[in-house]
Design an enzyme around this catalytic site. Sequence first.
Site, mmCIF file in Angstrom:
data_model
loop_
_atom_site.group_PDB
_atom_site.id
_atom_site.type_symbol
_atom_site.label_atom_id
_atom_site.label_comp_id
_atom_site.label_asym_id
_atom_site.label_seq_id
_atom_site.Cartn_x
_atom_site.Cartn_y
_atom_site.Cartn_z
ATOM 1 N N GLU A 136 0.814 -1.214 0.000
ATOM 2 C CA GLU A 136 0.000 0.000 0.000
ATOM 3 C C GLU A 136 0.852 1.271 0.000
ATOM 4 O OE1 GLU A 136 -2.424 2.039 -0.730
ATOM 5 O OE2 GLU A 136 -3.879 0.718 0.243
ATOM 6 N N ALA A 163 1.995 6.952 0.235
ATOM 7 C CA ALA A 163 2.343 6.640 1.639
ATOM 8 C C ALA A 163 1.200 5.914 2.331
ATOM 9 C CB ALA A 163 2.769 7.900 2.381
ATOM 10 N N GLY A 212 14.528 18.085 2.450
ATOM 11 C CA GLY A 212 14.274 16.631 2.432
ATOM 12 C C GLY A 212 13.056 16.224 1.635
ATOM 13 N N ASP A 269 9.701 8.599 -10.681
ATOM 14 C CA ASP A 269 9.063 8.082 -9.478
ATOM 15 C C ASP A 269 7.541 8.046 -9.628
ATOM 16 O OD1 ASP A 269 9.584 7.095 -6.851
ATOM 17 O OD2 ASP A 269 8.494 8.881 -6.156
ATOM 18 N N LYS A 327 4.652 4.853 -9.879
ATOM 19 C CA LYS A 327 3.415 4.753 -9.093
ATOM 20 C C LYS A 327 2.212 4.490 -10.001
ATOM 21 C CE LYS A 327 5.178 7.601 -5.387
ATOM 22 N NZ LYS A 327 5.232 8.926 -4.785
#
Length: 813
Positions: free
Chosen positions: A604, A609, A662, A676, A680
């Site tokens: 998941e 997240a 970050g 990225d 997904k």
Amino acid sequence: MRVLKFGGTSVGSVENIEKVIAIVANQSKLQPVAVVVSAVGGITDLLLKAGTLAAQKDEAYKDVFQEIHQKHTAFAKALTATDTLVTADIGQLMSHLDDLLNGIFLINELSPKTLDKLAAFGELTSSRIITAAFNHKGIEAKLKDSRTLIKTDAQHTKASVLYAETNQNITSYFAESKSKITILGGFIASTRDGETSTLGRGGSDFTAAILAAALNVDQLEIWTDVSGMFSANPKLVKQAKPINDISYHEAMELSHFGAKVLYPPTIVPALSKNIPIYIKNTMAPEEAGTRIGQQEQANGNPIKGISHISDIALLTLEGAGMVGTSGISKRLFEVLSQQQVNIILITQASSEHSICIGVMEADALRAKTAIETEFAYELSLHRIDPVIVETELAVIALVGESMKSHQGISGKMFSTLGKNNVNIRAIAQGASEKNISAVIAEKDVKKALNSLHEVFFEGNRKQINLFIMGVGNVGGRLLAQIKQQRKFLRDNLNLNLRVMGLSNSRTMLVSKEPIDLDNWESQLAGGEDADILRFRESVIALNQRNSVFVDITANEPVAMAYEEYMRNSISVVACNKIAAAGSYAYYSNLKRLSRKYNAPFMFETNVGAGLPIIDTLQNLIASGDRIVKIQAVLSGSLNFVFNNFRSGDSFYDVVQQAKDEGYTEPDPRIDLSGVDVARKILILARESGQAIELDDIVNTPFLTKNNLESTDVPHFFETLKEDASHFEKLVSDASSKGERLKYVAQLDNGKSSVGLQSVGPDSPFYNLEGSDNIVLFYTERYPEQPLIVKGAGAGGDVTASGLFSDIIRLRQD
Ligand code: ADP
Ligand code: ASP
Ligand code: MG
């Protein structure tokens, strides 16, 4: 009158013998009692060991003898303050034992008859010491040698009782006896010739039952080191509970299948006179214990207990010549009975092509030779194949008289074992349906007992064992969340989460006991050097039920290790995207293994997240909906960049800030190039049913060629400065139309793409803030108004909670 029997542990220490005296003294106030005692715990084994060593001409037997001698002398001293009579008696017994061992040493032979003489010293000595201990306390007790009462045939080491004489001896002795307390050694008896015989290992229980039946007492008490007969061996299953009431037949099945707490033959004399047997704990006399009696309980759990026998061998006799040939089984069983091979379990396929029998491993070779001699002719003609012997096996059995009136028990038993990767070699179900038994590998016994116990006795309580790799920021938060929620999960979801293994890139720890979450850091720091494959080996070797490997790394070799976990029915919960977004072949193989081995594969947190995106998608698909279109903003990093980039700003500065805070990968090109996000949407497309690869996703870059061809990160930043006008144009074009830039992933008409879009105020993406993610599912059931999942899509706490939800979902499997 009552008969009380005290086992090896109950008479195994001075302190326990004091407890025995108190229990007996108390009961003897109300009626006379016969007290049967075992040898001091461990002594029978030592006696047999000394005998074996002596017979092998190994002088080490003398050390073992000394150990036996010292133990008894110390007991006698402590309990009778060196009563000279006792000291002399014990001295004499030990000197006889010494002579016997010496004789065995000289002739180097140990016959069953001698074995009985030898083994008898345990009970002879313990009964003498215990009688003296009573008398020393001023409680009158009389010692009676059971060999003068119990008569057997001459089958040494497992003699059969001659009941007529035995009962006669017992009744006339006790009719005459005036003693309130009579002490007798269990286990020992004698033949008609006056030779010492024994009733088989664990036989003191039987002695007590023989006395109880002969005297027709109103109850027999077996005092031991546990508080009754348990639903499973309490030494192997921590959750096991004492059974309050159990029928003779059930108790017989359980003890026959290895519940050592009661020696199986014990039941027969008690049953013949309908004398209830109580199993009680010498160390906790106040606890209720178990009552074994006639009653059959109509209500309650149809299963009374689970037990097992170790050291089993499986012999298979098969061959084309067996089909339709009558008399094969008869000959097989006859030859085994002649060889005194005890058959524990039999299964025969209805094709009659093979017969499988379970015997004790010690009998296996003898059985094989006997069978092959009997069937030598058929073997020579290849009608029957040589006997196949498999070892290192065990039988586990579910026992309960009312199982026969309940459906689905064996199905549940076998599916539970299957889910936990316990391979079943053979199955047998007694015709009376008091037990269902299965042969499994010895190494799986503990796991099998515990998983069956969980399913049949612990309501729906489930234990999940976690092995976590990668305990940095997200992993640390996950451990903190587990610690905080553990009680809640136990009380509300019947879920017992245990962290059994941890690893970071430096050290690793796989533990038999749950890791204490108050100080896991220091325990992990003291672990061995980290190694991905050795970690996996240890997890597999630990062989715990409901095991879960949790991957919180971003590491390719870790993702490549999943297959072997799954083959061992270990579930995988991954935050690492590499497996689900790797080649389609690898992803689909993991999905296949997951189904085959009943090992869920959960990821998941790969998308958004902790947001329930994949779970929602899977539920839509599973319930028969079809995905028409997905539109999503899935990158926290790109959101941060474009939410902060205004006309007139330097794109370079914004990206630098995102990196410093970050929000991006150490190499921001991974985020800014869209790779990225492409991974997904790839995962969502696959979960929607498409067999696609990363290359199939159309990725329209917003970066310049110059940016994309940069050689390293500093150079990349340089190119951002060089191409400042390109970015300024992107943002000013959008703002001039009253629009905003958003990095959008979409799946439409089977085509997936990612790229920067300029969206107006009508778009659901327009007001997206911070690092929020949003996914719009347009499906057949949600054609106009999409199903929307939206919320924070990055951050340690939400990612940890996404992993946590995956783990909790596993309780349903
Ligand atoms: P004693 O020396 O008192 O005769 P045993 O060692 O023969 O005691 O039997 C007691 C032991 O039986 C327990 O300590 C336990 O390890 C074992 N055991 C195996 N199965 C069961 C069970 N189902 N219930 C209780 N004890 C069991
Ligand atoms: N002492 C014997 C044995 O260890 C009998 C018993 O304890 O019941 O087998
Ligand atoms: Mg016993």
